[in-house]
Design an enzyme around this catalytic site. Structure first.
Site, mmCIF file in Angstrom:
data_model
loop_
_atom_site.group_PDB
_atom_site.id
_atom_site.type_symbol
_atom_site.label_atom_id
_atom_site.label_comp_id
_atom_site.label_asym_id
_atom_site.label_seq_id
_atom_site.Cartn_x
_atom_site.Cartn_y
_atom_site.Cartn_z
ATOM 1 N N ASP A 53 31.676 62.652 57.983
ATOM 2 C CA ASP A 53 31.732 61.551 57.022
ATOM 3 C C ASP A 53 32.146 62.060 55.647
ATOM 4 O O ASP A 53 32.970 61.440 54.950
ATOM 5 C CB ASP A 53 30.365 60.868 56.958
ATOM 6 C CG ASP A 53 30.318 59.765 55.910
ATOM 7 O OD1 ASP A 53 31.001 58.750 56.083
ATOM 8 O OD2 ASP A 53 29.595 59.934 54.916
ATOM 9 N N GLU A 125 33.715 60.357 63.302
ATOM 10 C CA GLU A 125 33.228 61.223 62.225
ATOM 11 C C GLU A 125 32.702 62.546 62.782
ATOM 12 O O GLU A 125 32.925 63.613 62.184
ATOM 13 C CB GLU A 125 32.139 60.509 61.431
ATOM 14 C CG GLU A 125 32.674 59.323 60.632
ATOM 15 C CD GLU A 125 31.587 58.561 59.902
ATOM 16 O OE1 GLU A 125 31.936 57.865 58.927
ATOM 17 O OE2 GLU A 125 30.403 58.651 60.299
#
EC number: 3.1.26.3
Length: 236
Positions: A53, A125
């Site tokens: 992320d 992610e």
């Protein structure tokens, strides 16, 4: 699976990008916590998701800053939010056929987990995190930009992503419009690891939004949506 693929039985979705990921890291990136619970508390992908992320956000921010020199901070933030949103990442995952490779527990399998936006986005992610740890920052950044390239190169798809900003971003924009601090979420979890439920609460301008979900992220999204709906209703 293409012959000679370096990623073995885990799937060849990475092959077009020219990156080679450590097999153990790739397996971890594709492991949802529901599978881990059913296999004796094995490791799962949430730490890699956390790392990915951050890498995703930085790569997208720098690219947008360079590509749109005339845009304000607020406009850049909106475009970044669109590109890193759950909706956009899930679309990317579907384009890669990533859902077929995710390791899910029986409960998630039976309830369509392979098509859930939240699971697909989180896995993207986690894969970014695995690419970073297996290569270096430059290659990971290139990988991220290759992932989002189809959205950036197609104005119509990009606008669809922009219009599908998640409720947390919408609530943050509401706060900015009212010159208020960014909203803070209070989120708690309960229940066993394989069937955990989260409850989230957020306040803005005297309005409280509440939400529940099977992950912290989905609970906060639900709370944000509730708050946005209430704020909009009080404005009329």
């Amino acid at each position: 699976m293409p012959p000679g693929s370096p990623h073995g039985e885990l799937g060849g979705f990475l092959d077009p990008f020219g990156v080679v990921v450590d097999p153990e890291l790739l397996a971890l990136a594709l492991t949802h916590r529901s599978w881990a619970y059913e296999h004796g508390g094995a490791p799962h992908n949430e730490r890699l998701e956390f790392l990915g992320d951050s890498i995703l956000g930085q790569a997208v921010t720098v690219q947008l800053y360079r590509d749109f020199p005339s845009l304000s901070e607020g406009e850049l933030a909106k475009r970044r939010a669109a590109l890193v949103s759950t909706v956009a990442l899930a679309e990317i995952a579907r384009g890669l056929g990533l859902g077929e490779s995710v390791r899910l527990g029986r409960g998630e399998e039976l309830t369509g987990g392979r098509e859930k936006d939240s699971i697909l986005a989180d896995t993207v992610e986690a894969v970014i995190g695995a690419v970073f740890l297996s290569t270096d920052a430059a290659i990971a950044t290139r990988f991220v930009l290759d992932l989002i390239a189809p959205l950036l190169s197609d104005p119509e798809r990009f606008m669809d992503a922009l219009n599908a900003l998640d409720p947390k971003t919408s609530l943050q924009q509401e706060a900015s419009n009212r010159s208020l601090p960014h909203p803070q979420y209070v989120t708690t979890g309960s229940g066993p690891d394989h069937d955990r439920r989260y409850t989230s609460r957020v306040e803005l301008a005297g309005v409280t939004g509440r939400g529940v979900g099977k992950s912290k992220k989905t609970a906060e999204l639900a709370a944000a949506q509730d708050a946005v709906t209430r704020l909009q209703s009080t404005a009329h």
